[in-house]
Enzyme design. Structure first.
Site, mmCIF file in Angstrom:
data_model
loop_
_atom_site.group_PDB
_atom_site.id
_atom_site.type_symbol
_atom_site.label_atom_id
_atom_site.label_comp_id
_atom_site.label_asym_id
_atom_site.label_seq_id
_atom_site.Cartn_x
_atom_site.Cartn_y
_atom_site.Cartn_z
ATOM 1 N N ARG D 272 42.724 38.493 37.189
ATOM 2 C CA ARG D 272 43.192 38.268 38.549
ATOM 3 C C ARG D 272 42.705 36.894 38.984
ATOM 4 O O ARG D 272 41.524 36.730 39.277
ATOM 5 C CB ARG D 272 42.587 39.363 39.445
ATOM 6 N N HIS D 276 41.281 39.639 45.610
ATOM 7 C CA HIS D 276 41.841 40.986 45.527
ATOM 8 C C HIS D 276 43.054 41.105 46.451
ATOM 9 O O HIS D 276 44.131 41.521 46.051
ATOM 10 C CB HIS D 276 40.783 42.015 45.900
ATOM 11 N N TYR D 285 31.315 37.219 44.770
ATOM 12 C CA TYR D 285 30.930 38.035 43.614
ATOM 13 C C TYR D 285 31.319 37.470 42.254
ATOM 14 O O TYR D 285 30.981 38.028 41.244
ATOM 15 C CB TYR D 285 31.478 39.460 43.778
HETATM 16 C C1 LIG Z 1 41.375 56.330 46.526
HETATM 17 C C2 LIG Z 1 41.156 54.903 46.913
HETATM 18 N N1 LIG Z 1 39.910 54.441 47.014
HETATM 19 C C3 LIG Z 1 39.672 53.179 47.387
HETATM 20 C C4 LIG Z 1 40.708 52.321 47.658
HETATM 21 C C5 LIG Z 1 40.428 50.883 48.108
HETATM 22 N N2 LIG Z 1 40.850 49.938 47.055
HETATM 23 C C6 LIG Z 1 42.030 49.331 47.102
HETATM 24 S S1 LIG Z 1 42.303 48.399 45.735
HETATM 25 C C7 LIG Z 1 40.808 48.789 45.079
HETATM 26 C C8 LIG Z 1 40.426 48.238 43.734
HETATM 27 C C9 LIG Z 1 41.432 48.580 42.684
HETATM 28 O O1 LIG Z 1 41.090 47.993 41.470
HETATM 29 P P1 LIG Z 1 42.053 48.089 40.219
HETATM 30 O O2 LIG Z 1 42.430 49.505 39.978
HETATM 31 O O3 LIG Z 1 41.396 47.388 39.099
HETATM 32 O O4 LIG Z 1 43.404 47.350 40.634
HETATM 33 P P2 LIG Z 1 43.578 45.820 41.075
HETATM 34 O O5 LIG Z 1 43.431 45.785 42.558
HETATM 35 O O6 LIG Z 1 42.546 45.021 40.360
HETATM 36 O O7 LIG Z 1 44.970 45.438 40.670
HETATM 37 C C10 LIG Z 1 40.106 49.628 45.930
HETATM 38 C C11 LIG Z 1 38.757 50.154 45.671
HETATM 39 C C12 LIG Z 1 42.004 52.850 47.550
HETATM 40 N N3 LIG Z 1 43.073 52.102 47.813
HETATM 41 N N4 LIG Z 1 42.203 54.135 47.177
#
Ligand SMILES: Cc1ncc(C[n+]2csc(CCOP(=O)(O)OP(=O)(O)O)c2C)c(N)n1
Ligand SMILES: Cc1ncc(C[n+]2csc(CCOP(=O)(O)OP(=O)(O)O)c2C)c(N)n1
Ligand SMILES: [Mg+2]
Ligand SMILES: [Mg+2]
Lengths: 327, 386, 327, 386
Positions: D272, D276, D285
């Site tokens: 990425r 985020h 971080y």
């Molecule tokens: C059940 C849940 N917990 C927490 C979140 C908050 N949240 C949104 S994106 C994220 C990180 C996701 O990481 P990843 O699965 O690696 O996908 P990326 O964003 O890197 O594409 C979090 C913790 C959420 N959307 N849903």
């Protein structure tokens, strides 16, 4: 046959069978629903007759069951999910409140979510922990879900078919302790009334008792005893918990001036709270006493040997009637 | 189907060939390159004794249920070796998270069989002190306790009792679950957390082939112990009907955990000889032949043969054990009746550590209400037992 | 320092820090709570000062977070779990209602479950789906849990420390839209009042407004406007949602005769239902109108550009006051 | 740590060495024994074009957020190849379950970029028709959609469109999720259900190394694609910055699924490059060096080098593409403003397929309430855009 005498368990089985016959898109999913026919045998014989593709013994994972049912519903199926016991619906809670309940509105109506989640609910069967819960308030609080509870074999038969035919997700609550407690005649050529209506099951004019699922019987019994003492109590079976149909209740309360809501769920924030709050708004000047609530206490459902102390029974209902009259 | 690109697609769990076994169903000691074990005759007799008494405990509880003294009982028949072996591998300072069927582990941890009955009789939700026995209360929601186990293991790390080299201090956690439970999100999340924290937890899956009516081979296409591969820690399959193998493998895995080398998954390959619980009717979904097949692998029989054939226990030993079991049964029957029914007002107690004014008021209201009956009905207190 | 002016976000951070300093068993767990300091920075700097063993960036799995926190609590730790947003608490729902809530009673008091689950809740921040929910009723309906909501920096500071010190599991609700909206002086040598009490935040005598968390401010604003129009409204901050402390509310309603409960959660089966039902029981003869409820509509929380239409605001509160007077 | 009994304990995910790559960061085609690919120059140009436009779409949306037109935007910068490659591997009849970041797949599936903006602008929760595009709405609850994907794949089986041999009919499902999501129970349960049903679903995990601030190597000790081993189906890691590899591997896995050979897990190893989301501050971080390191592996640059070096695209092609991107950006800016704000009363619509009397009454009440203001305030309807 058109008329058969059945227990509620058999009526549910017959209703499911008929829904599956009439619509090939209806599929049944759950733990042990296939070969075993479910721990309560509600799906007995269905896998044999409709095959493993339509009656699925799924892996042991409630979120997985409901989550995959969502995917199937997206492709036009009408999954009927069995949750084995009320206390085991919670692993699926996220899928139910964030996905099942929201797909239709999220997609602006493009993706309906026809799904029935059957939950044997309530106590009184002498079971161990997590097998006697009444989780209805949590679902009724969630927009996008519809919630109904049947109280007798005839309703069980029709309401289940109507819930399956409904294009919205329906939480279908079955009072497990009455699966075999009563039998009734079911005329499968009859035309049932609408699903979304509550119903007066015993007329009266001194006070209104409001129940659903397992407590309808309790209210009727209480009314019978009260009648002997010369007090005529009207009993209403809510049937639909979300949406609520309080029209008949209001009509009744305007006559009686007194209302008591009875359920097994904890009193605190149980359905009774909502019914009381609304009735007080709509019938403020008719009420001669506050709407009283008789329910499970605000404790965890207790061990079986003391469950009688927890559950609303005839005496507690009559005690509430007395308290209402004492106002 | 052997795909040229992605390789073979497994279609069903491999058979029992690959499991760790130290004592054959015929009672022969076999050697294993990694898990060999020297055991004193006394230890062997202890294993047998525990399995024998645990089986009696189970039979007795089943009978109590039939007589209406218990609402339910979850039988362990056939799983004695897996449990007694694992239980003996524990150190005093270890902590166990059972399902609802770990009566054999409970026994080894010194939990009184009578207090196991409370939950099934409906007088409590588990009558023993988890801390006193290093043995949590039974958990009924499938898989939930496996996360608790991972968290408890993380707490051990923070307490500084992992990998210190002091065998009396270093501690680990034993987490029980079933083959069916392996499908639950919670169980898989527990694998994630344990691997992430390198937590001292041994996941002990008794694959008794059934989750109520659902056979595991329909749910998992590979042996369950291989699940660990996907999470980056070792998995091993052991003959769950061989108490020596269960003991040896669990001991090695717990040692690894206590030393700070992280989690292990053990699949104890066994068979549920009884029904799921006393309300279940297994004839609806399984063949009697299967049960017969597994009878030949009985966990007790093979140890008895071994003890007798090698002169490690004499007739007196077996006779005394039998008498001891009779006494245990008799005590269970007697004391089960004496388990006190909870008082109605007690349901308001201990909902919270710090009682709320709200609940205290509700309790007082009920007290008044109940006393209104007492006035009418006289003082006749009803006993709980039949 | 003894007195510092802080936002609610900073006050929570300071409260957490102090709790961690005073008790080495307090640990913080959640997604992004470590290096990042949480998406709202409530745990900012804590990992740096207390280390990775006490401030844990856990894997992304809410059931796992709460489930492992249960295990840690069993061994004497006091986990403070952060749920990133209200809408993401549901994967942990099963662990919360079946395990966290029940351990103490299941074990007859032998295994207390001291745990705080912090949830930034409520809407008004222009966020996408699942980031503006108000799940409090579902937790308040669950015996074994305690539920509190702070509405200002001073309460945030003290209530969080009190919740952490409590031996019961506490769902701690933080009105995220007010994390930075106001600042207040915090005297860390003061001695705070009890956690389990509601509080009159603005006295009045014409009607009683009852709010908590984000709606306390709304009620106070409404009262200010009403005052200009010559109507003196009393405002009460519930603070504790389970157990409820309705003593001060009843005292107020006996004087005013009118009550309006305001929350962002859906009206149907929201806290307002319970407050209305109870108040009607305890103050039946004092009420000159039914207890009215102003809340989120019974729809899913809508897209941000229309969230104002969903949220209770000053106008809707005043409209309810008018309706109350019209009775 | 190499334990004599349980074998080595992996401690960190293996590096990129083992991934499938067909085009190096330097723009060289490399051969792969299993996933070799013949592509027409036109196809190569299409891949490049799509990645280029998708990147512009992403940059433009980010800018719209900076200008206050969007509440939020989840950038895909750096993940164009993984998404465009996977998207092109889909057949018309396939169905996709995205997270909130699959703008590149959306583009390939013909979803208008402007309708992607609605969710982030706060006018809807996804403005396109999932059925029309075979592309579900974005799912925000991490992992939830992966179960939907498994269920949709089970529905395909029941529709008889798996393994018929008819390439125009046989269908499969592509399920997206992130590295962080791999910890969720739902994702692991989806693996269970897919393996159990042998469902035609391809799990496509974009390991972009981060879940907000949490680096994957702290959470998983082995490469994520190996998770599949634990569930009994194949897993493969692909260079997620190589559009050819992403295309080739996804195509093979989807083919396998359509033919009835069951699920596959693909880990697209990528990075990425952005934050985020637009509210995130990655400088808290992560190290700038890491980002610089990954810039050398840019998914677009390598294709451009390859196209130019081999004379597969001329300057005109790049100039036209640039103009096309400018036009797209301009259209997005213009049409974003035109996205209509929802009407207050609309929140009561379509909560249900069959509206309830209760909700209709609530809507009517609000209508009356709102009209009381209209009376006071006159007819001045406020537009939604700045
Ligand atoms: C059940 C849940 N917990 C927490 C979140 C908050 N949240 C949104 S994106 C994220 C990180 C996701 O990481 P990843 O699965 O690696 O996908 P990326 O964003 O890197 O594409 C979090 C913790 C959420 N959307 N849903
Ligand atoms: C969350 C949840 N779902 C369903 C049940 C009902 N249930 C009790 S035991 C059981 C089967 C468990 O099988 P397994 O994990 O193999 O353990 P075993 O009973 O064979 O020891 C089920 C479905 C439950 N207790 N919890
Ligand atoms: Mg089993
Ligand atoms: Mg990621």
């Amino acid at each position: 046959m058109t008329t058969t005498t059945m227990s509620m368990a058999k009526a549910l089985n017959a209703g499911l069978r008929r829904a599956m016959e009439e619509d090939p898109k209806v599929v049944v999913m759950g733990e042990d629903v296939g070969r075993l026919g479910g721990v309560f045998r509600i799906t007995d014989g269905l896998q044999k007759d409709f095959g493993e593709d339509r009656v699925m013994d799924t892996p042991l994972a409630e979120s997985g069951i409901v989550g995959t049912a969502v995917g199937m519903a997206m492709r036009g199926y009408r999954p009927v999910v069995e949750i084995q016991f009320d206390g085991f619906v919670y692993p699926a809670y996220d899928q139910i409140v964030c996905q099942v309940a929201k797909f239709h509105s999220r997609s602006q109506g493009r993706v309906p979510m026809p799904m029935v989640i059957r939950i044997p609910f309530g106590g009184g069967i002498g079971a161990v922990e997590h097998h006697s819960e009444s989780p209805e308030a949590q679902f009724a609080h969630t927009p996008g879900l519809k919630v109904v509870a049947c109280s007798n074999p005839v309703d069980a038969y029709w309401m289940l078919q109507q819930a399956i035919a409904c294009d919205d997700p329906v939480i279908f609550l079955e009072p497990k302790r009455h699966y075999h407690s009563t039998r009734a005649e079911i005329d499968d050529a009859a035309s049932p009334g609408p699903l979304w209506e509550s119903r007066v099951v015993r007329p009266g004019d001194a006070a209104t008792l409001i129940g659903y699922g397992p407590t309808v019987g309790t209210c009727v019994d209480a009314a019978a005893v009260a009648a002997e003492e010369g007090r005529s109590l009207e009993v209403i079976d809510l049937r639909t918990l979300s949406p609520l149909d309080l029209g008949p209740v209001e009509e009744s309360v305007r006559r009686t001036g007194r209302a008591i809501v009875v359920h097994e769920a904890h009193v605190n924030l149980g359905l009774g709270a909502e019914v009381a709050a609304r009735l007080t708004e709509t019938c403020f000047y008719s009420l001669e006493a506050p709407v009283l609530r008789v329910g499970g206490w605000d404790t965890p459902y207790p061990p079986a040997r003391v469950e009688e102390a927890y559950l609303p029974d005839l005496d507690r209902v009559l005690d509430a009637v007395d308290r209402s009259f004492a106002f | 189907m052997n795909d040229p690109v992605f390789g073979p697609t497994p279609t069903a769990p491999a058979d029992e060939g690959e499991l760790v076994q130290l004592l054959t169903p015929e009672g022969e000691r076999v050697h294993h390159p990694e898990f060999d074990l020297e055991l004193t005759p006394e230890m062997l007799r202890t294993f047998y004794r525990d399995m024998f008494l645990v089986r009696r405990l189970d039979v007795e509880a089943t009978a109590l249920q039939r007589h209406g003294e218990l609402g339910l009982w979850a039988q362990l028949l056939g799983q004695e070796a897996a449990q007694v072996g694992a239980g003996h591998a524990l150190a005093r300072q270890d902590f166990v998270f059972p399902t609802y069927r770990e009566h054999g582990v409970a026994w080894v941890r010194g939990v009184d069989p009578v207090s196991l009955l409370g939950l099934f009789r409906g007088v409590d939700n588990g009558g023993w002190d988890p801390h006193a026995h290093g043995f949590n209360l039974y958990t009924i929601v499938i898989g939930a306790q496996v996360l608790h186990a991972a968290g408890y293991a993380m707490a051990l790390q923070r307490d500084g009792v992992v990998g210190t080299g002091d065998g009396d201090r270093d501690a680990a956690v034993l987490a029980h679950f079933g083959d069916g439970a392996s499908s639950q999100g919670d169980v898989n999340e527990a694998f994630i957390f344990a691997a992430w924290a390198n937590a001292p937890v041994v996941f002990f899956c008794q694959n008794n082939q059934w989750a109520i009516s659902e056979p595991i081979e329909k749910v998992s296409r590979i042996p369950l112990y291989q699940r660990a591969n996907g999470f980056g820690f070792p998995g091993v399959r052991v003959d769950g009907n061989d108490v020596l193998a269960s003991y040896a493998v669990t001991q090695a895995a717990l040692k690894r955990a206590r030393e700070g080398q992280g989690p292990t998954l053990i699949e104890a390959y066994t068979y549920r000889m009884g029904a799921h619980t006393t309300t279940d009717d297994p004839t609806r979904y399984r063949l009697m032949e299967d049960v017969e097949h597994w009878k030949l692998k009985d966990p007790l029989a093979r140890v008895e043969v071994h003890l007798r054939r090698n002169g490690l226990a004499d007739d007196d030993f077996f006779a005394e054990l039998s008498a001891e079991a009779d006494a245990l049964g008799e005590r269970m029957r007697r004391e089960c009746h004496l388990l006190p029914d909870p008082q109605p007002l007690s349901i308001f107690d201990r909902v919270y550590a710090e009682q709320t004014a709200e609940l205290a008021a509700q309790q007082a209201e009920v007290a008044t209400y109940l006393s209104s009956f007492a006035d009418h009905a006289g003082a006749g207190a009803e006993g709980g037992a039949a």
